[in-house]
Motif scaffolding. Structure first.
Motif, PDB file in Angstrom:
ATOM      1  N   PHE A   1       0.527   4.957   0.596  1.00  0.00           N
ATOM      2  CA  PHE A   1      -0.531   5.896   1.085  1.00  0.00           C
ATOM      3  C   PHE A   1      -0.914   7.134   0.389  1.00  0.00           C
ATOM      4  O   PHE A   1       0.079   7.822  -0.070  1.00  0.00           O
ATOM      5  CB  PHE A   1      -0.310   6.472   2.526  1.00  0.00           C
ATOM      6  CG  PHE A   1      -1.316   7.248   3.108  1.00  0.00           C
ATOM      7  CD1 PHE A   1      -2.333   6.799   3.648  1.00  0.00           C
ATOM      8  CD2 PHE A   1      -0.669   8.515   3.337  1.00  0.00           C
ATOM      9  CE1 PHE A   1      -3.354   7.898   4.286  1.00  0.00           C
ATOM     10  CE2 PHE A   1      -1.741   9.484   3.920  1.00  0.00           C
ATOM     11  CZ  PHE A   1      -2.925   9.054   4.472  1.00  0.00           C
ATOM     12  N   GLY A   2      -1.943   7.402   0.010  1.00  0.00           N
ATOM     13  CA  GLY A   2      -2.439   8.699  -0.894  1.00  0.00           C
ATOM     14  C   GLY A   2      -2.147   8.548  -2.229  1.00  0.00           C
ATOM     15  O   GLY A   2      -2.609   9.593  -3.097  1.00  0.00           O
ATOM     16  N   VAL A   3      -1.590   7.110  -2.705  1.00  0.00           N
ATOM     17  CA  VAL A   3      -1.852   6.942  -4.353  1.00  0.00           C
ATOM     18  C   VAL A   3      -2.699   5.877  -4.629  1.00  0.00           C
ATOM     19  O   VAL A   3      -2.431   4.744  -4.436  1.00  0.00           O
ATOM     20  CB  VAL A   3      -0.303   6.692  -4.633  1.00  0.00           C
ATOM     21  CG1 VAL A   3      -0.030   6.444  -6.266  1.00  0.00           C
ATOM     22  CG2 VAL A   3       0.890   7.795  -4.333  1.00  0.00           C
ATOM     23  N   GLU A   4      -3.961   6.263  -4.967  1.00  0.00           N
ATOM     24  CA  GLU A   4      -4.978   5.368  -5.399  1.00  0.00           C
ATOM     25  C   GLU A   4      -4.559   4.226  -6.363  1.00  0.00           C
ATOM     26  O   GLU A   4      -4.989   3.009  -5.802  1.00  0.00           O
ATOM     27  CB  GLU A   4      -6.212   6.086  -5.669  1.00  0.00           C
ATOM     28  CG  GLU A   4      -7.194   5.311  -5.968  1.00  0.00           C
ATOM     29  CD  GLU A   4      -8.592   6.047  -6.299  1.00  0.00           C
ATOM     30  OE1 GLU A   4      -9.588   5.304  -6.699  1.00  0.00           O
ATOM     31  OE2 GLU A   4      -8.445   7.217  -6.507  1.00  0.00           O
ATOM     32  N   GLU A   5      -3.984   4.624  -7.223  1.00  0.00           N
ATOM     33  CA  GLU A   5      -3.498   3.412  -8.191  1.00  0.00           C
ATOM     34  C   GLU A   5      -2.505   2.323  -7.428  1.00  0.00           C
ATOM     35  O   GLU A   5      -2.205   1.347  -8.227  1.00  0.00           O
ATOM     36  CB  GLU A   5      -2.886   3.833  -9.530  1.00  0.00           C
ATOM     37  CG  GLU A   5      -1.803   4.853  -9.621  1.00  0.00           C
ATOM     38  CD  GLU A   5      -2.199   6.175  -9.217  1.00  0.00           C
ATOM     39  OE1 GLU A   5      -1.516   7.333  -9.665  1.00  0.00           O
ATOM     40  OE2 GLU A   5      -3.442   6.346  -8.616  1.00  0.00           O
TER      41      GLU A   5
ATOM     42  N   ASP B   1       0.826  -1.243   0.005  1.00  0.00           N
ATOM     43  CA  ASP B   1       0.018  -0.233   0.069  1.00  0.00           C
ATOM     44  C   ASP B   1       1.003   1.400   0.021  1.00  0.00           C
ATOM     45  O   ASP B   1       1.806   1.367   0.728  1.00  0.00           O
ATOM     46  CB  ASP B   1      -1.036   0.109   1.314  1.00  0.00           C
ATOM     47  CG  ASP B   1      -1.816   1.067   1.070  1.00  0.00           C
ATOM     48  OD1 ASP B   1      -2.820   1.503   0.429  1.00  0.00           O
ATOM     49  OD2 ASP B   1      -1.637   2.058   2.169  1.00  0.00           O
TER      50      ASP B   1
ATOM     51  N   SER C   1      -2.446   1.463  -4.146  1.00  0.00           N
ATOM     52  CA  SER C   1      -2.783   1.395  -3.054  1.00  0.00           C
ATOM     53  C   SER C   1      -3.606  -0.047  -2.675  1.00  0.00           C
ATOM     54  O   SER C   1      -4.267  -0.571  -3.947  1.00  0.00           O
ATOM     55  CB  SER C   1      -4.006   2.331  -2.431  1.00  0.00           C
ATOM     56  OG  SER C   1      -3.157   3.570  -2.385  1.00  0.00           O
ATOM     57  N   LYS C   2      -3.238  -0.837  -1.710  1.00  0.00           N
ATOM     58  CA  LYS C   2      -4.138  -2.184  -1.367  1.00  0.00           C
ATOM     59  C   LYS C   2      -3.867  -3.052  -2.732  1.00  0.00           C
ATOM     60  O   LYS C   2      -4.650  -3.824  -3.083  1.00  0.00           O
ATOM     61  CB  LYS C   2      -5.517  -2.003  -1.155  1.00  0.00           C
ATOM     62  CG  LYS C   2      -6.072  -1.218  -0.228  1.00  0.00           C
ATOM     63  CD  LYS C   2      -5.272  -1.644   1.312  1.00  0.00           C
ATOM     64  CE  LYS C   2      -5.750  -0.653   2.343  1.00  0.00           C
ATOM     65  NZ  LYS C   2      -5.341  -1.072   3.659  1.00  0.00           N
ATOM     66  N   LYS C   3      -2.678  -3.103  -3.217  1.00  0.00           N
ATOM     67  CA  LYS C   3      -2.313  -3.988  -4.076  1.00  0.00           C
ATOM     68  C   LYS C   3      -1.542  -5.219  -3.869  1.00  0.00           C
ATOM     69  O   LYS C   3      -0.895  -5.177  -2.762  1.00  0.00           O
ATOM     70  CB  LYS C   3      -1.224  -3.362  -5.006  1.00  0.00           C
ATOM     71  CG  LYS C   3      -1.685  -2.164  -5.941  1.00  0.00           C
ATOM     72  CD  LYS C   3      -0.955  -1.708  -6.976  1.00  0.00           C
ATOM     73  CE  LYS C   3      -0.557  -2.638  -8.173  1.00  0.00           C
ATOM     74  NZ  LYS C   3      -2.046  -2.648  -8.808  1.00  0.00           N
TER      75      LYS C   3
END
Length: 242
Positions: A70-74, A68, A76-78
């Motif tokens: 933080f703050g970088v949507e693409e 993850d 995140s949670k990969k």
């Protein structure tokens, strides 16, 4: 030719003789590094005792990680999985050699590479999602034989407990640990009952170890006799339980 009554008497005598080797008691303690105390006098563990047994986890082939940024949507949670060589591929960071590194070390590598890729002050988190590389095999007379992950410190007693404990036919004084070190194969014999009684320290087991709990043929023989001789007496059952 023996009558059934005579056969029953001989069978019970054989069963009792086979079990006699399992009888007897062992004094608690014996290991120089183990202090035996009375019942409720065990001192409480300190904070260091509780967290000090953790061992850094080293990522291996086919382990799954959750990364993850933080703050970088693409980013995140990969969820990523290491390949057969223990490598992962992550956007903007390229290929990372993850095998043999801790999640924290992978975290640092990703943070440095993302900074080079012009992401300002990247806050990267790497967590272990699933492990298939760092496992111990527990086999033999345990309730649930199988492969179990080694996360943190694992000991022989904990490994057996992870496999839901020993079966009624387990031979606790015949527990073997197989290990390969630099190509050399080793086998060590342990007495789990003695370890439980503090006679010597609970040995540490590591990933790729194979733990085999032996079988007590005397117990199985006794159970077989019980199944064919319905008039077994209570003292023999008590002897089996002891």
């Amino acid at each position: 030719m023996l009558s059934f009554g005579a056969f029953r008497g001989v069978a019970l005598l054989v069963a009792v003789s086979a079990l006699s080797a399992c009888a007897g008691s062992r004094a608690l303690g014996g290991d120089a590094g183990t202090q035996v105390v009375v019942g409720n006098e065990l001192p409480p563990p300190s904070r260091v005792d509780i967290v000090g047994e953790d061992r850094p986890y080293l990522v291996g082939p086919f382990d799954k990680l959750e990364i993850d940024v933080f703050g970088v949507e693409e980013l995140s949670k990969k969820e990523v999985q290491t390949d057969a060589s223990g490598r992962i591929s992550f956007p903007l960071a390229g290929v990372v050699e993850a095998a043999g590194r801790t999640p924290a070390e992978i975290q640092d590598i990703l943070r440095d590479r993302l900074r080079v890729a012009h992401i300002r002050d990247p806050q990267v988190t790497v967590n272990l999602k699933e492990t298939v590389s760092q496992v111990v095999t527990v086999d033999g007379q345990v309730r649930e034989p199988g492969l179990y992950p080694v996360v943190g410190r694992m000991t022989l007693m904990r490994a057996v407990a992870t496999a839901k404990g020993a079966t009624e036919y387990a031979k606790l004084d015949y527990v073997v640990v197989f290990r390969t070190v630099q190509g050399q194969k080793y086998a060590a014999l342990y007495n789990l009952k003695a370890i439980r009684q503090g006679a010597y320290a609970d040995p540490e087991v590591y990933a790729n170890d194979v733990v085999v709990v032996g079988e007590s043929y005397a117990r199985r023989l006794f159970r077989d006799f019980i199944s064919i001789i319905p008039l077994v007496t209570t003292p023999l059952v008590v002897a089996l339980q002891n």
